[in-house]
Design an enzyme around this catalytic site. Structure first.
Site, PDB file in Angstrom:
ATOM      1  N   GLY A  11       0.837  -1.210   0.000  1.00 19.26           N
ATOM      2  CA  GLY A  11       0.000   0.000   0.000  1.00 19.26           C
ATOM      3  C   GLY A  11       0.865   1.251   0.000  1.00 19.26           C
ATOM      4  O   GLY A  11       0.632   2.195  -0.765  1.00 19.26           O
ATOM      5  N   ASP A  69       8.530   5.307   7.965  1.00 14.07           N
ATOM      6  CA  ASP A  69       7.910   4.779   9.177  1.00 14.07           C
ATOM      7  C   ASP A  69       6.729   5.666   9.504  1.00 14.07           C
ATOM      8  O   ASP A  69       6.855   6.894   9.543  1.00 14.07           O
ATOM      9  CB  ASP A  69       8.884   4.710  10.349  1.00 14.07           C
ATOM     10  CG  ASP A  69       8.380   3.696  11.386  1.00 14.07           C
ATOM     11  OD1 ASP A  69       8.366   2.490  11.073  1.00 14.07           O
ATOM     12  OD2 ASP A  69       7.943   4.119  12.478  1.00 14.07           O
ATOM     13  N   SER A  70       5.584   5.050   9.678  1.00 14.89           N
ATOM     14  CA  SER A  70       4.360   5.824   9.805  1.00 14.89           C
ATOM     15  C   SER A  70       3.398   5.131  10.751  1.00 14.89           C
ATOM     16  O   SER A  70       3.630   4.003  11.180  1.00 14.89           O
ATOM     17  CB  SER A  70       3.737   6.020   8.416  1.00 14.89           C
ATOM     18  OG  SER A  70       3.669   4.804   7.716  1.00 14.89           O
ATOM     19  N   PHE A 152      -5.244   1.889   2.210  1.00 17.56           N
ATOM     20  CA  PHE A 152      -4.876   0.650   2.904  1.00 17.56           C
ATOM     21  C   PHE A 152      -4.973   0.903   4.410  1.00 17.56           C
ATOM     22  O   PHE A 152      -5.279   2.015   4.853  1.00 17.56           O
ATOM     23  CB  PHE A 152      -3.458   0.207   2.494  1.00 17.56           C
ATOM     24  CG  PHE A 152      -2.358   1.159   2.919  1.00 17.56           C
ATOM     25  CD1 PHE A 152      -2.086   2.301   2.179  1.00 17.56           C
ATOM     26  CD2 PHE A 152      -1.596   0.916   4.062  1.00 17.56           C
ATOM     27  CE1 PHE A 152      -1.075   3.180   2.567  1.00 17.56           C
ATOM     28  CE2 PHE A 152      -0.584   1.786   4.453  1.00 17.56           C
ATOM     29  CZ  PHE A 152      -0.326   2.916   3.703  1.00 17.56           C
ATOM     30  N   GLY A 153      -4.698  -0.117   5.180  1.00 19.97           N
ATOM     31  CA  GLY A 153      -4.552   0.018   6.633  1.00 19.97           C
ATOM     32  C   GLY A 153      -5.752   0.668   7.306  1.00 19.97           C
ATOM     33  O   GLY A 153      -6.895   0.218   7.165  1.00 19.97           O
ATOM     34  N   HIS A 180       0.040  12.708   5.046  1.00 17.84           N
ATOM     35  CA  HIS A 180       1.312  12.652   5.763  1.00 17.84           C
ATOM     36  C   HIS A 180       2.445  12.170   4.848  1.00 17.84           C
ATOM     37  O   HIS A 180       3.507  12.764   4.768  1.00 17.84           O
ATOM     38  CB  HIS A 180       1.131  11.748   6.983  1.00 17.84           C
ATOM     39  CG  HIS A 180       0.560  10.371   6.682  1.00 17.84           C
ATOM     40  ND1 HIS A 180      -0.495  10.184   5.824  1.00 17.84           N
ATOM     41  CD2 HIS A 180       0.931   9.133   7.088  1.00 17.84           C
ATOM     42  CE1 HIS A 180      -0.762   8.888   5.739  1.00 17.84           C
ATOM     43  NE2 HIS A 180       0.094   8.226   6.496  1.00 17.84           N
TER      44      HIS A 180
HETATM   45  P1  ITT Z   1       7.502  -1.396   6.250  1.00 14.42           P
HETATM   46  O1  ITT Z   1       8.135  -1.275   7.612  1.00 14.42           O
HETATM   47  O2  ITT Z   1       7.953  -2.598   5.499  1.00 14.42           O
HETATM   48  O3  ITT Z   1       7.607  -0.123   5.461  1.00 14.42           O
HETATM   49  P2  ITT Z   1       5.027  -1.550   7.759  1.00 14.42           P
HETATM   50  O4  ITT Z   1       3.586  -1.618   7.353  1.00 14.42           O
HETATM   51  O5  ITT Z   1       5.500  -2.544   8.770  1.00 14.42           O
HETATM   52  O6  ITT Z   1       5.909  -1.631   6.428  1.00 14.42           O
HETATM   53  P3  ITT Z   1       5.271   0.695   9.596  1.00 14.42           P
HETATM   54  O7  ITT Z   1       5.952  -0.020  10.699  1.00 14.42           O
HETATM   55  O8  ITT Z   1       5.738   2.080   9.253  1.00 14.42           O
HETATM   56  O9  ITT Z   1       5.353  -0.091   8.230  1.00 14.42           O
HETATM   57  O10 ITT Z   1       3.723   0.736   9.938  1.00 14.42           O
HETATM   58  C1  ITT Z   1       2.894   1.665   9.374  1.00 14.42           C
HETATM   59  C2  ITT Z   1       1.450   1.271   9.637  1.00 14.42           C
HETATM   60  O11 ITT Z   1       0.682   2.460   9.910  1.00 14.42           O
HETATM   61  C3  ITT Z   1       0.841   0.657   8.400  1.00 14.42           C
HETATM   62  O12 ITT Z   1       1.020  -0.744   8.385  1.00 14.42           O
HETATM   63  C4  ITT Z   1      -0.624   1.065   8.545  1.00 14.42           C
HETATM   64  O13 ITT Z   1      -1.282   0.209   9.419  1.00 14.42           O
HETATM   65  C5  ITT Z   1      -0.526   2.428   9.210  1.00 14.42           C
HETATM   66  N1  ITT Z   1      -0.515   3.492   8.189  1.00 14.42           N
HETATM   67  C6  ITT Z   1       0.540   4.283   7.833  1.00 14.42           C
HETATM   68  N2  ITT Z   1       0.217   5.104   6.832  1.00 14.42           N
HETATM   69  C7  ITT Z   1      -1.067   4.849   6.532  1.00 14.42           C
HETATM   70  C8  ITT Z   1      -1.967   5.351   5.570  1.00 14.42           C
HETATM   71  O14 ITT Z   1      -1.598   6.263   4.684  1.00 14.42           O
HETATM   72  N3  ITT Z   1      -3.207   4.851   5.549  1.00 14.42           N
HETATM   73  C9  ITT Z   1      -3.587   3.896   6.410  1.00 14.42           C
HETATM   74  N4  ITT Z   1      -2.807   3.346   7.332  1.00 14.42           N
HETATM   75  C10 ITT Z   1      -1.543   3.813   7.407  1.00 14.42           C
END
Ligand code: ITT
Length: 192
Positions: A11, A69-70, A152-153, A180
């Site tokens: 995503g 990281d988000s 996503f998410g 963001h």
């Molecule tokens: P990588 O570390 O491999 O990049 P990850 O999904 O594990 O992937 P993070 O630890 O940064 O990455 O987690 C970020 C989570 O925050 C992500 O899985 C979503 O659940 C949420 N998130 C971040 N940005 C988002 C968005 O734009 N829309 C919806 N959910 C978001």
């Protein structure tokens, strides 16, 4: 010119390609770059984790590497899930369930105290060892019900009062313009 984006989240990767599309670099996912390293994401802040991801992959490849990281901060839940957004309720729990759990924890809580934000930190790790980070946020609130199929998410429960929509109800273009991730990536673009 190439750069590797250190993410396994598809995503995110889709949005990253849309936002960085006009950049003068070929952008490779870790899969495309054939990178297979263990990333130990044990930081306690978005900055720490973004730097860990970018540096680990830079050191394994010698390339310029970016990482994202988000997460979602819900004020009523003391900013949970925050840096644990991906791992909240377990890495294998679906977002349908994760979103429902957040809605349940906010059951009966009025809109004025449902404030929340998405945070994104982009780290750039340069082959010479230099590291830069940029942070951006988007403010909104937790919806009363999930809505929308895009993104996503946590997008289906992240409501933007000024748009009257969740971020899952925005087109990709509309989301990238205000998100963001869009804002943080446009800041990092300036220093590449
Ligand atoms: P990588 O570390 O491999 O990049 P990850 O999904 O594990 O992937 P993070 O630890 O940064 O990455 O987690 C970020 C989570 O925050 C992500 O899985 C979503 O659940 C949420 N998130 C971040 N940005 C988002 C968005 O734009 N829309 C919806 N959910 C978001």
């Amino acid at each position: 010119k190439k750069l590797i984006f250190a993410t396994g989240n598809e995503g995110k990767m889709k949005e990253i390609r849309e936002i960085l599309g006009d950049l003068d670099y070929e952008i490779l996912s870790m899969k495309e770059a054939g990178v297979d390293v263990d990333i130990v994401e044990d930081g306690t802040t978005f900055e720490e984790n973004a730097i860990i991801k970018a540096k680990t992959v830079m050191e394994a490849t010698g390339s310029l590497v970016l990482a994202d990281d988000s997460g979602l901060e819900v004020d009523y839940l003391n900013k949970e899930p925050g840096v644990y957004s991906a791992r909240y309720m377990g890495e294998n729990t679906s977002y349908r369930i994760k979103n429902q759990i957040i809605l349940d924890r906010l059951h009966g809580v009025p809109d004025i105290v449902r404030s929340a934000r998405f945070v994104c930190v982009i780290a750039a790790a340069f082959p010479d060892g230099r590291v830069e980070t940029r942070r951006a946020t988007i403010e909104g609130r937790i919806a009363q019900e999930p809505a929308g199929e895009n993104g996503f998410g946590y997008d289906p429960i992240f409501y933007l009062p000024e748009k009257g929509k969740t971020t899952a109800q925005l087109s990709a273009e509309e989301k990238n313009e205000i998100s963001h991730r869009g804002k943080a990536l446009r800041q990092i673009k300036e220093i590449l």
